[in-house]
Scaffold this motif. Structure first.
Motif, PDB file in Angstrom:
ATOM      1  N   LYS A  72       1.309  -1.158  -0.615  1.00  0.00           N
ATOM      2  CA  LYS A  72       0.348  -0.372   0.055  1.00  0.00           C
ATOM      3  C   LYS A  72       0.663   1.348   0.408  1.00  0.00           C
ATOM      4  O   LYS A  72       0.846   2.209  -0.041  1.00  0.00           O
ATOM      5  CB  LYS A  72      -1.164  -0.067   1.019  1.00  0.00           C
ATOM      6  N   LEU A  73       2.128   0.975  -0.257  1.00  0.00           N
ATOM      7  CA  LEU A  73       3.107   2.407   0.045  1.00  0.00           C
ATOM      8  C   LEU A  73       3.921   2.163  -1.444  1.00  0.00           C
ATOM      9  O   LEU A  73       4.422   1.009  -2.324  1.00  0.00           O
ATOM     10  CB  LEU A  73       4.233   1.896   0.707  1.00  0.00           C
ATOM     11  N   LEU A  74       4.259   3.763  -1.517  1.00  0.00           N
ATOM     12  CA  LEU A  74       4.101   4.298  -3.132  1.00  0.00           C
ATOM     13  C   LEU A  74       5.494   5.383  -2.995  1.00  0.00           C
ATOM     14  O   LEU A  74       5.847   6.252  -2.880  1.00  0.00           O
ATOM     15  CB  LEU A  74       3.476   4.738  -3.805  1.00  0.00           C
ATOM     16  N   GLN A  75       6.773   4.997  -3.477  1.00  0.00           N
ATOM     17  CA  GLN A  75       7.500   6.357  -3.460  1.00  0.00           C
ATOM     18  C   GLN A  75       7.323   7.220  -4.927  1.00  0.00           C
ATOM     19  O   GLN A  75       7.713   6.531  -5.229  1.00  0.00           O
ATOM     20  CB  GLN A  75       9.564   5.232  -2.936  1.00  0.00           C
ATOM     21  N   LEU A  76       7.288   8.224  -4.411  1.00  0.00           N
ATOM     22  CA  LEU A  76       6.567   9.220  -5.037  1.00  0.00           C
ATOM     23  C   LEU A  76       7.958   9.815  -5.621  1.00  0.00           C
ATOM     24  O   LEU A  76       8.152  10.288  -7.493  1.00  0.00           O
ATOM     25  CB  LEU A  76       5.832  10.197  -4.481  1.00  0.00           C
ATOM     26  N   THR A  77       9.052  10.365  -4.636  1.00  0.00           N
ATOM     27  CA  THR A  77      10.553  10.569  -4.621  1.00  0.00           C
ATOM     28  C   THR A  77      10.800  10.017  -4.203  1.00  0.00           C
ATOM     29  O   THR A  77      11.373   9.574  -3.579  1.00  0.00           O
ATOM     30  CB  THR A  77      10.540  12.375  -4.880  1.00  0.00           C
ATOM     31  N   ALA A  78      12.374  10.752  -4.177  1.00  0.00           N
ATOM     32  CA  ALA A  78      13.452  10.587  -3.246  1.00  0.00           C
ATOM     33  C   ALA A  78      13.655  10.875  -2.028  1.00  0.00           C
ATOM     34  O   ALA A  78      13.403  10.192  -0.633  1.00  0.00           O
ATOM     35  CB  ALA A  78      14.902  11.002  -3.294  1.00  0.00           C
ATOM     36  N   THR A  79      12.155  11.571  -1.259  1.00  0.00           N
ATOM     37  CA  THR A  79      11.685  12.073   0.117  1.00  0.00           C
ATOM     38  C   THR A  79      10.393  11.647   0.314  1.00  0.00           C
ATOM     39  O   THR A  79      10.337  12.381   1.613  1.00  0.00           O
ATOM     40  CB  THR A  79      12.365  12.906  -0.023  1.00  0.00           C
ATOM     41  N   THR A  80       9.785  11.582  -0.630  1.00  0.00           N
ATOM     42  CA  THR A  80       7.965  11.552   0.064  1.00  0.00           C
ATOM     43  C   THR A  80       7.751   9.878  -0.726  1.00  0.00           C
ATOM     44  O   THR A  80       7.878   9.223  -1.658  1.00  0.00           O
ATOM     45  CB  THR A  80       7.430  12.767  -1.390  1.00  0.00           C
ATOM     46  N   VAL A  81       6.425  10.101   0.088  1.00  0.00           N
ATOM     47  CA  VAL A  81       6.107   8.429  -0.129  1.00  0.00           C
ATOM     48  C   VAL A  81       4.834   8.606   0.369  1.00  0.00           C
ATOM     49  O   VAL A  81       3.945   9.636   1.057  1.00  0.00           O
ATOM     50  CB  VAL A  81       6.490   7.215   0.665  1.00  0.00           C
ATOM     51  N   LEU A  82       4.051   7.945  -0.586  1.00  0.00           N
ATOM     52  CA  LEU A  82       2.409   7.599  -0.318  1.00  0.00           C
ATOM     53  C   LEU A  82       1.756   6.579   0.057  1.00  0.00           C
ATOM     54  O   LEU A  82       1.857   5.302  -0.465  1.00  0.00           O
ATOM     55  CB  LEU A  82       1.824   8.355  -1.689  1.00  0.00           C
ATOM     56  N   ALA A  83       0.725   6.514   1.072  1.00  0.00           N
ATOM     57  CA  ALA A  83       0.429   5.954   1.437  1.00  0.00           C
ATOM     58  C   ALA A  83      -0.895   5.505   1.426  1.00  0.00           C
ATOM     59  O   ALA A  83      -1.461   6.478   2.252  1.00  0.00           O
ATOM     60  CB  ALA A  83       0.757   4.982   3.371  1.00  0.00           C
ATOM     61  N   THR A  84      -1.295   4.476   0.908  1.00  0.00           N
ATOM     62  CA  THR A  84      -2.968   4.785   0.631  1.00  0.00           C
ATOM     63  C   THR A  84      -3.685   3.139   0.958  1.00  0.00           C
ATOM     64  O   THR A  84      -2.919   1.789   0.380  1.00  0.00           O
ATOM     65  CB  THR A  84      -2.797   4.724  -0.611  1.00  0.00           C
TER      66      THR A  84
END
Length: 169
Positions: A72-84
């Protein structure tokens, strides 16, 4: 046979020729629900120099486990993660759309988007679907430009706030 109006009595009940036969059930109401809650729990914690994001890997539908390996986690950038968490179809659609917007931003500006800008972009994306919203529960987490961890909590229509800790699902 035909029946004339004159031969019908006012006390006689109206008979329908297409009435259900004995033992046959009548019409059934069917409902369409475009959403399925595939479950899941995600959480994030932020501090002065860290941000921790976690989520389970189980995808279910009702009492059925569809997968035990669905992140349920997606790393969007080197410093940002989206959990959905939520409906997997909407989760995948939202993730693909966000990744495309991030690539477009990076091509136009020559640098990755900062976490606060991603937070606003996600809010705008969710708000754009407010009349038929994504059936998702989102937490965005990362490190801001000062090296401080941040967590953004969202409702399904894009309202968000920066918090220290959040759990949803």
């Amino acid at each position: 046979t035909t029946v004339s109006k004159a031969s019908m009595s006012c006390t006689e009940p109206l008979r329908l020729s297409a009435a259900p036969k004995a033992g046959v059930r009548g019409p059934h109401e069917r409902r369409f629900n475009p959403y399925d809650h595939n479950g899941g729990t995600v959480l994030a914690v932020a501090g002065t120099n860290f941000a921790i994001v976690a989520g389970d890997t189980r995808m279910s539908s009702g009492f059925n486990i569809l997968s035990r390996n669905q992140s349920k986690l997606l790393q969007l950038t080197a410093t940002t993660v989206l959990a959905t968490g939520g409906f997997r179809g909407d989760v995948s659609t939202l993730q693909k759309l966000l990744k495309a917007k991030l690539v477009e931003y990076e091509h136009k500006h020559g640098e990755p988007m900062k976490v606060h800008a991603i937070a606003q972009m996600l809010a705008n994306t969710l708000y754009g679907r407010r009349f038929f919203p994504y059936y998702t529960w989102n937490i965005l987490s990362g490190m801001d430009e000062n090296g401080v961890g941040c967590v953004y909590s969202y409702d399904p229509v894009g309202n968000y706030e920066r918090v220290r800790v959040n759990v949803t699902g």
